[in-house]
Design a protein around this motif. Structure first.
Motif, short mmCIF file in Angstrom:
data_model
loop_
_atom_site.label_atom_id
_atom_site.label_comp_id
_atom_site.label_asym_id
_atom_site.label_seq_id
_atom_site.Cartn_x
_atom_site.Cartn_y
_atom_site.Cartn_z
N SER A 29 16.57 -3.73 -2.83
CA SER A 29 16.44 -4.49 -1.69
C SER A 29 15.36 -3.60 -0.84
O SER A 29 15.40 -4.08 0.36
N TRP A 30 14.91 -2.55 -1.14
CA TRP A 30 13.85 -1.91 -0.31
C TRP A 30 12.53 -2.92 -0.45
O TRP A 30 12.46 -3.54 -1.22
N ASP A 31 11.79 -2.71 0.78
CA ASP A 31 10.94 -3.54 1.08
C ASP A 31 9.59 -3.03 0.61
O ASP A 31 8.98 -2.04 1.05
N GLU A 32 9.05 -3.81 -0.54
CA GLU A 32 8.06 -3.37 -1.43
C GLU A 32 6.49 -3.32 -0.77
O GLU A 32 5.93 -2.36 -0.84
N ALA A 33 6.54 -4.37 0.26
CA ALA A 33 5.30 -4.34 0.94
C ALA A 33 5.05 -3.12 1.84
O ALA A 33 4.04 -2.69 1.91
N SER A 34 6.13 -2.66 2.60
CA SER A 34 6.03 -1.29 3.45
C SER A 34 5.90 -0.12 2.58
O SER A 34 5.20 0.61 2.91
N ILE A 35 6.67 -0.15 1.34
CA ILE A 35 6.32 1.02 0.60
C ILE A 35 4.88 1.06 0.12
O ILE A 35 4.16 2.16 -0.17
N ALA A 36 4.21 -0.14 -0.43
CA ALA A 36 2.79 -0.04 -0.93
C ALA A 36 1.91 0.23 0.28
O ALA A 36 1.07 0.98 -0.13
N GLU A 37 2.31 -0.13 1.37
CA GLU A 37 1.34 0.15 2.46
C GLU A 37 1.42 1.71 2.76
O GLU A 37 0.29 2.60 2.95
N ALA A 38 2.69 2.09 2.91
CA ALA A 38 2.95 3.64 3.00
C ALA A 38 2.26 4.53 2.24
O ALA A 38 1.52 5.52 2.36
N ASN A 39 2.29 4.06 0.86
CA ASN A 39 1.54 4.72 -0.22
C ASN A 39 0.12 4.91 -0.17
O ASN A 39 -0.51 5.83 -0.03
N ALA A 40 -0.33 3.80 0.27
CA ALA A 40 -1.85 3.73 0.71
C ALA A 40 -2.15 4.58 1.98
O ALA A 40 -3.41 5.05 1.64
N LEU A 41 -1.53 4.39 2.90
CA LEU A 41 -1.79 5.41 3.90
C LEU A 41 -1.86 6.50 3.72
O LEU A 41 -2.75 7.68 3.92
N LEU A 42 -0.83 7.29 2.93
CA LEU A 42 -0.45 8.52 2.55
C LEU A 42 -1.74 9.26 1.70
O LEU A 42 -2.39 10.13 1.85
N ALA A 43 -2.18 8.19 0.71
CA ALA A 43 -3.36 8.40 -0.19
C ALA A 43 -4.57 8.56 0.68
O ALA A 43 -5.40 9.37 0.48
N ALA A 44 -4.66 7.84 1.77
CA ALA A 44 -5.86 7.71 2.72
C ALA A 44 -5.87 9.14 3.38
O ALA A 44 -6.80 9.83 3.62
#
Lengths: 444, 111
Positions: free
Chosen positions: A274-289
């Motif tokens: 039930s975790w929000d996958e879109a938010s997780i994906a965006e967070a991972n991308a931001l962290l990588a940046a």
């Protein structure tokens, strides 16, 4: 005569408010130097839109429309307030006001204006709660009533807080500017902590107040996005990216933190599906940046980037058991070097216990107990009890959970610890502890 | 803008170390920058006198109003661009390390 459907107008106004408030307010403050006047005029412009747009139609360039109305309102107010004594100064301000460009886009000073506004709202000479309120009012464009509701105080109290903050900016000579290089790093960190506080105020709310306080979560994330855009190409952007990533990781599991009865669900037990996958994906991308930026600038990672990296370890694991706890422990150690704190050390102890076994974690917790800096903090006995339980030392674990429940700050946490107490209860005591909240026993 | 710096003692501050006292350098820097207007030490609270006038009668009493652990040991009136400059000026004063400094904007009559 055009009549627009009411909902379309409302949507258009809400969108314009989110996109334009900070820009128009910031510009009017720069030109007039008067915070209340600027805020009032922007609010008046939106009030006019509410009346005007349903009848005349939504303007093509709503930003330019609102700027013009707010600017003209400011000119009217300044004209009528102009006294003999101040005529010369006000005339100069009026000339500047009249010369303002109408819309967004053409003016490169606009980004600077909004940055100036954020730095001033978050100036360390203002009380912390006033910084949060002023940022929400002036940069995010929330009304005083909306902010008051989110902070669970009366509108009069919030209004007083805002009036005082604006008065201090004027009376104490708080500059309206982007700070010079020697101050920029510390002042940007100040903005980030205001945004994180705003986020946490909303995020930590549970039950009925969670819905009321949700705007704080949304605004904190929106403001973090704005700040990232405005700080483009500056070394300060890295930590802003880390902060937004951290917020998104938290937010992604918001719905799974409590069950239907409102009881706490720990990270290990949460429904990861039930975790929000879109938010997780965006967070991972931001962290990588952020990490990429940090590497290219050869700068040491800041505390928000490290906290986001810790959150990422949890969020990317398909189940709690496959979390890379060795990495989590190493990141907590790094975080402790950036900002030493016994709470971080406690978290490291838990991660060490997960990666190297309960005994290793227990040794670190014992050391923390001896240092006594976490006396009275309920998570210390709770964490220790968890490790003792895993080692099968039930009696000691039971004692720890009882101590933790005595110290727990809220009912939600006390209910969670009551469950743990019941699980570790010796057979003879089961009756008392499996039926908590029956009166006197609970208070012991 | 004018600000008054109240130079205060603070029992929780690190102990005074004469070798780390840069008050002379501070004064020289602020004078050369044109920041300082006027400033000095103040005699201790034992040398204070309190005056009140009640129903036309002047009453003089000895000492301060209340016993406090923190007291004002000196003052400086400075002229700065804005609060950030005042903070920078105050932060360089030795008593920011050995005590604490309160920055108060001057409020001219008629404003």
């Amino acid at each position: 005569m055009v009549t627009e459907p009411a909902t379309e107008v409302q949507t258009a106004i809400a969108l314009a408010s989110a996109a334009e408030t900070a820009r128009i307010t910031a510009t009017l403050i720069r030109v007039t130097g008067d915070w209340s006047l600027a805020e009032d005029c922007v609010q008046d412009a939106f009030a006019r839109a509410l009346v005007d747009w349903p009848v005349r139609g939504i303007p093509k360039n709503s930003g330019a429309w609102l700027t013009t109305v707010a600017k003209n309102r400011a000119i009217d107010r300044m004209r009528s307030a102009a006294s003999e004594k101040r005529a010369v100064r006000e005339l100069a301000t009026l000339t500047k006001l009249e010369g303002l460009p109408e819309g967004p886009g053409a003016n490169p000073a606009v980004d600077d204006d909004r940055l100036r506004l954020i730095y001033t709202c978050c100036h360390p000479a203002l009380p912390l709660e006033a910084r949060v309120a002023l940022t929400l009012r002036t940069v995010a464009g929330l009304t005083t009533g909306e902010i008051a509701r989110a902070f669970l105080v009366s509108e009069a109290t919030m209004s007083k807080r805002l009036v005082r903050a604006r008065a201090k900016i004027r009376n104490a000579g708080i500059p309206y500017r982007v700070p010079p290089p020697e101050l920029i790093s510390e002042r940007t960190a100040g903005i980030l902590s205001v945004l994180y506080l705003m986020f946490n105020e909303g995020y930590s709310a549970t039950g009925d107040s969670a819905l009321i306080r949700e705007p704080l979560v949304q605004e904190a994330m929106r403001l973090a996005r704005l700040l990232i855009a405005l700080l483009d190409d500056s070394p300060q952007q890295t930590e802003a990216l880390g902060l937004l990533a951290l917020m998104l990781f938290h937010h992604a599991r918001r719905e799974t933190r409590t069950d239907a009865a409102g009881d706490l669900v720990t990270l290990e037990e949460q429904d990861r599906g039930s975790w929000d996958e879109a938010s997780i994906a965006e967070a991972n991308a931001l962290l990588a940046a952020a990490e990429q930026l940090g590497i290219s600038r050869r700068s040491r990672p800041g505390s928000y980037c490290v906290q986001a990296a810790i959150a990422a370890c949890h969020m990317v694991a398909p189940d709690a058991g496959s979390t890379d706890f060795a990495k989590v422990a190493a990141l907590y150690e790094l975080l402790g070097q950036i900002a030493p704190s016994p709470v971080i050390e406690l978290n490291r102890a838990v991660a060490v216990a997960m990666s190297q076994g309960p005994e290793a974690g227990l040794a670190l917790i014992d050391r923390l107990e001896r240092e006594r800096s976490l006396d009275g903090y309920y998570l210390l006995p709770a964490a220790k009890a968890d490790l003792l339980r895993r080692l099968g030392r039930k009696t000691e674990a039971h004692r720890g959970y009882r101590r933790a429940r005595e110290l727990a700050p809220s009912e939600v946490e006390r209910r969670y610890l009551s469950k743990r107490l019941a699980e570790t209860a010796p057979a003879s005591q089961t009756d008392q502890t499996t039926s908590p909240r029956t009166g006197a026993e609970e208070k012991k | 803008m004018e600000y008054m710096l109240f130079i205060c003692t603070d029992p929780s501050a690190p102990k005074y170390v004469a070798a780390e006292d840069n008050i002379v350098e501070w004064g020289a820097e602020m004078d050369s920058r044109g920041v300082t207007r006027h400033g000095n030490r103040l005699r201790p609270v034992e040398d204070a006198t309190t005056v009140t006038v009640r129903e036309g009668e002047v009453v003089v009493s000895d000492g301060p109003f209340a016993e406090t652990k923190e007291w004002i040991a000196g003052y400086d009136i400075i002229d700065c661009t804005d609060l950030d400059e005042a903070i920078e000026v105050a932060s360089k004063h030795p008593m920011a390390r050995f005590g604490k400094i309160e920055i108060r904007p001057v409020w001219p009559l008629g404003e």
